[in-house]
Scaffold this motif. Structure first.
Motif, short mmCIF file in Angstrom:
data_model
loop_
_atom_site.label_atom_id
_atom_site.label_comp_id
_atom_site.label_asym_id
_atom_site.label_seq_id
_atom_site.Cartn_x
_atom_site.Cartn_y
_atom_site.Cartn_z
N PRO C 144 3.63 5.33 2.97
CA PRO C 144 4.31 4.92 1.73
C PRO C 144 4.40 6.05 0.69
N LEU C 145 5.64 6.33 0.23
CA LEU C 145 5.86 7.25 -0.89
C LEU C 145 4.91 6.92 -2.05
N LEU C 146 4.77 5.60 -2.31
CA LEU C 146 3.98 5.12 -3.44
C LEU C 146 2.56 5.68 -3.42
N LEU C 147 1.96 5.76 -2.21
CA LEU C 147 0.55 6.12 -2.14
C LEU C 147 0.34 7.61 -1.91
N HIS C 148 1.36 8.29 -1.39
CA HIS C 148 1.11 9.67 -0.98
C HIS C 148 1.90 10.71 -1.76
#
Lengths: 204, 204, 204
Positions: C144-148
Motif C-alpha cells: 500500500p502507497l499509504l503505508l510505505h
C-alpha cells in the motif's frame, strides 16, 4: 412451492458451495480445521454481509445463525474428504462458479426488494457474488480470481441483467431466477472450459 | 468498582495491546511513524468497528475519540522504544495474545447486550478479537496469524464460550470476564509456548 | 455558484481521478477491461463507502448511481488510452495525489455535517482519502502507497486540519475547501518531487 422457500433454499445452496470453495483454498494452503472453518465461513457469508451493510439492512446471519452452522459443517466435511479429492483445483473452480451464479441472481433480488434502482441492484448482485471469493483470495494471499480470471465478473453481470430484465420488465420472478442462474453459470462455464477472456491491457 | 468501569478499563487495555502489536508489525516493515500510527490504530479499533457495523450499533470510536488518541500515543511510544526492544517478534506474539483474550470476552459481552443469541455472540467475540490482527497482517502483506497459527481462533472461541456460559447460565458477569479472559489467554499461551497446533490438511 | 454545486463537482472530480489511478494499477497488472472497471470503481467509491458505513449515513452511491457510471466510463477511457501513455507510474502518482487532496477535504466536510467532533471529522477525512487507494493496492497485491510512501497520510491530515480550522474557527467554508485542497496537494507534491519522508523505524 412458495417462492420464498425456493429463494431460501437457493441461498443455502449458494452458501454451501462458496463454503466448499473457501475450504478448498484452505486445503491448498495446508491450514488446520479452524482455518478451514474461518475461510469457508468468510467465503460463504462475506458477499451477503457487505450487501446488507451497504443496503442498510440487518446483516442476515445475525438473526439466521443457521448460515454460520452450514458453513462450519461444510468446512469440516470438506476437511475430512479433501485427502480423497483428486483435481481439487477443478472442484474449486466449479464450486466457485455455482456460488457465483446463485448469488449474482439472489443479490439482485434482495436489492430490488429494498427499493433500489435496477442498475444499482445489478451492481449489488455482482458484489454479493464476487465479494466472498474476493476476501477468500485476499486472506489466503492468492491473486483474486475476480480480477485475473477470464470471464468472471462478466458472468455475474450477465446473470444479474437477465434476472433484472425478467423481473422488472416481464414480471416473471421464477423464470428470472432460473434463467438468470443458467446464464451466469453458462457464461462462467464457457470461461472455464474454453479459457475465454476479455481483451487485456498490455502489461507495463 | 462498578462493572461498567471494569469493562471500559479492559477495553482500553485491549486496544493498547493490539495497538502495540500493530506498531511492532510496522517496525518489522521499516515504516515511518505515520505508518506506525495507522497500523496501530487499525489493529486497535478494527475488530470493534466491524462488530459495531454488523450489529448495527453506532461505531464506538465516533463518539469516544479517546480510542484513536490511545492508539496514536501507543504507536508513538512504541516507535521510540522499538530500537531498544530485543526479541520483538516474541513481544508481538504476547501483545497480540492479550488483546485476543480481552476482545474475545468483550465482544461477546457487547453482542449479548444488543440481544443477539449466545451462539452469534460467541461468533462476534471471535470476530472482534481476530479482525484487528487480520487486517493488520493483510495490510502489512504478512500471512495472517489467524489462519496460519497453531491455536489462535480456538483460543478466542474458548474464552467466548466460557464467558457466555457463565453469564447466560450462571449469571456471573464478573467471574465470566475473569475466567473467560484467563481461559483464552492460557489456551493461546499453550499454543505459543508448546507450538501446539490442530490437525492440518495435507497441502496440495 | 452555490456551494453545494461546488462540493458535488469536487466529489465527481475526486472520484474520476481516483478511478484513473485504479485503472492505471489494473494496466500495470495486465488486467482485462472488467478488471479495469472493478478496480477503478472500488478505488473511486471505496473511501466514501467506508466513511458512510462508519458514520451510519446511507451509502452515497446507492441513491446516486452516477458515481458508478463515472467510474466505469473513466476506466474504459483509460483502458483505450493506456497503450499510448508514457510514464504511467508518474501519472498514477499524480492522479492519486489529486484524489487524496479532494477527498481529505470532502471527508471532513461530510463528517462535520453529521455532527461529529472536528477531531473525528479529520480522521474520517483521512480515511475517505486513503481507503480507496488502500483497497486498490491490497486487491492488486501491491504494497500500500499509504503505508510505505513518504508523506502520504500526512498530506491528507494537513489538508483536513486546515479545512477544519477554517470552517470551525473562522466560518469560511469556501476558503476552507480551496486552502485545504491546496495544502494537501502541495504537501503530497513535495513528497513526490523531493522524495521527502518521515523518520522511519530501523527494520528488524
Amino acid at each position: 412451492m412458495h417462492i420464498a422457500d425456493l429463494l431460501r433454499g437457493l441461498d443455502y445452496f449458494g452458501t454451501v458451495v462458496f463454503a466448499i470453495s473457501g475450504a478448498l483454498v484452505a486445503a491448498r494452503k495446508g491450514m488446520d480445521w479452524m482455518g478451514f472453518a474461518i475461510l469457508a465461513t468468510v467465503t460463504g457469508i462475506g458477499g451477503g454481509t457487505l450487501r446488507d451493510l451497504i443496503l442498510d439492512r440487518p446483516v442476515f446471519w445475525v438473526s439466521h445463525w443457521e448460515y454460520i452452522v452450514l458453513c462450519v459443517l461444510t468446512s469440516l466435511v470438506t476437511f475430512y474428504f479433501v485427502p480423497h479429492i483428486r483435481r481439487r483445483y477443478s472442484w474449486l473452480l466449479w464450486a466457485d462458479a455455482i456460488g457465483l451464479a446463485v448469488f449474482s441472481v439472489l443479490g439482485v433480488q434482495i436489492a430490488l426488494s429494498t427499493g433500489t434502482s435496477p442498475f444499482i441492484a445489478i451492481i449489488m448482485g455482482m458484489m454479493t457474488a464476487a465479494f466472498g471469493g474476493l476476501i477468500r483470495d485476499v486472506l489466503a494471499g492468492e491473486p483474486p480470481l475476480l480480477l485475473h480470471r477470464e470471464i468472471y465478473a462478466s458472468a455475474a453481470l450477465s446473470g444479474g441483467v437477465v434476472y433484472a430484465l425478467l423481473v422488472v420488465v416481464l414480471h416473471q420472478p421464477i423464470w428470472a431466477l432460473i434463467l438468470g442462474f443458467i446464464v451466469a453459470l453458462v457464461v462462467r462455464a464457457l470461461g472455464i472450459v474454453y479459457h475465454w477472456h476479455l481483451p487485456a491491457a498490455r502489461s507495463a
